[in-house]
Enzyme design. Structure first.
Site, mmCIF file in Angstrom:
data_model
loop_
_atom_site.group_PDB
_atom_site.id
_atom_site.type_symbol
_atom_site.label_atom_id
_atom_site.label_comp_id
_atom_site.label_asym_id
_atom_site.label_seq_id
_atom_site.Cartn_x
_atom_site.Cartn_y
_atom_site.Cartn_z
ATOM 1 N N LYS A 41 0.883 -1.220 0.125
ATOM 2 C CA LYS A 41 -0.189 -0.060 -0.162
ATOM 3 C C LYS A 41 0.889 1.250 0.063
ATOM 4 O O LYS A 41 1.994 1.307 0.498
ATOM 5 C CB LYS A 41 -0.798 0.044 1.298
ATOM 6 N N TYR A 268 14.620 31.460 7.053
ATOM 7 C CA TYR A 268 13.480 31.749 7.381
ATOM 8 C C TYR A 268 13.062 32.122 8.979
ATOM 9 O O TYR A 268 13.437 31.149 9.818
ATOM 10 C CB TYR A 268 12.120 31.095 7.061
#
Ligand SMILES: *Cc1c(COP(=O)(O)O)cnc(C)c1O
Length: 376
Positions: A41, A268
């Protein structure tokens, strides 16, 4: 690694030779006759479902397992004809596709099973199903204490074949196995009642990787394994198998080197300020690639040595302190996850940066990073 293939100086490397070795080791380690459902999956936790499924089948996996219909269809479109078990719950409008593409859903509701049976009869097919039993996780499945009526109803339907009964552990990879043992006892109660009613199935299964490793008494006919063949353990405390190694590494290159002055901020939010003159490297990867969003936490490997991440990483870039690696230069390879010489940044180390599990990090590397497969 041929960089022209990657289109970008950042990539995920998947070592298919090690994947083969891992399957070989697991096959040697497991009891003979125990079947493996290869759980692929979420693109085999980001490793490539088609590649992992192909090798799993080469090494004797008796079926594949996915969660979404699209994941199963991708395997079918790649010409994988093996049985596919659909874990989780199907909506009614997904049942026709199960019949069309010969997918085996997990079912816990007789009404849904009957709908599937009608579709199968119309298509002149027999669809194999597994009844999902909720033994305590409170997710999918029929409550164990009320599951026998569902099982016997489904066993008697034409158009569908009751191939398996399954359950799922809420906690199989931790030291405290008491709840797993309670779930196992409930599962065994259901199996006992099935036996009394004369209902037989070929695949009884409850184990994921944690159960496979630590609960041999719960193996039954089949185990569902996703993470172990990828060389990663579900937890710090579960049993280890010699020789298993992770098959995924994540790499990039230094694209810019600059010299900071004492007092220069980085990134940042100005989360880092240089306290002396020193060199930093700029790496062209960030949280947009699946690296956790961090501030002055974590490290990468360059020339086999640790370069700490400084400042806050951005969507597309992060900066690392090069004081430990005076010879680092633009273009040098950087390991974000994996081994470099004698050191390793493990998936667990990265998971700890955002208090998550290894599954989340493995599956979280984005499609933006090209996958490079290394084989023979
Ligand atoms: C994902 C999943 C597995 C595989 O778990 P691993 O710990 O990766 O082996 C097994 N069973 C079910 C129902 C799952 O959803």
């Amino acid at each position: 690694m041929n960089q022209t293939l990657t289109h970008r100086p950042a990539w995920v490397e998947i070592d298919l030779r090690q994947l083969r070795r891992n399957f070989e080791i697991i096959n040697r380690e497991k009891p003979p006759g125990l079947k493996i459902a290869s759980v692929v999956k979420d693109d085999a936790y980001g490793h490539g479902a088609v590649q992992v499924a192909g090798i799993a089948l080469e090494y004797g996996a008796s079926c594949l397992a996915t969660v979404t219909l699209n994941e199963a269809l991708e395997l079918r479109e790649s010409n994988l004809r093996a049985p596919i078990l659909l874990l989780g719950e199907r909506m009614n409008n997904e049942l026709a596709a199960c019949v069309e593409h010969d997918l085996s859903p997990c079912i816990s509701d007789p009404g849904k099973a009957s709908l599937l049976a009608q579709l199968a009869i119309k298509a002149n097919k027999q669809i194999r199903v597994h009844v999902d039993i909720d033994t305590g996780m409170s997710r999918y499945g029929a409550r164990w204490s009320e599951s026998l009526s569902t099982i016997s109803a489904i066993a008697n339907m034409s158009g569908i074949i009751l191939e398996g009964v399954m359950s799922h552990f809420a906690m199989s990879d931790e030291t405290d196995k008491s709840f797993a043992l309670l779930q196992l006892e409930r599962f065994e109660q259901v199996l006992k009642m099935m036996k009394i009613r004369g209902i037989q199935v070929s695949d009884r299964h409850i184990c994921n990787t944690g159960g496979f490793l630590d609960l041999p008494q719960a193996h039954f006919d089949m185990v569902r394994m996703g993470i172990l063949p990828l060389g990663v353990y579900p937890s710090k405390v579960c049993r280890r198998i010699n020789g298993l190694k992770p098959i995924m590494s994540v790499k990039t290159r230094i694209v810019v080197i600059k010299e900071l002055d004492d007092g220069d901020p980085v990134g940042y939010g100005m989360r880092y300020t240089a306290s002396e003159k020193h060199r930093i490297g700029v790496l062209p990867v960030g949280y947009g690639d699946g690296y956790p969003r961090v501030r002055n936490k974590g490290a990468v490997l360059i020339h086999g040595k640790r370069a700490p991440i400084i400042g806050g990483n951005a969507m597309d870039a992060m900066m690392v302190d090069l004081r430990n690696i005076p010879r680092a230069k633009t273009g040098d390879e950087v390991v974000l996850m994996g081994e470099d010489q004698t050191d390793e940044i493990s998936v667990h180390e990265i998971a700890a940066l955002k208090s998550t599990v290894s599954y989340d990090i493995l599956a979280g590397w984005r499609a933006r990073l090209p996958r490079i497969y290394c084989d023979n």
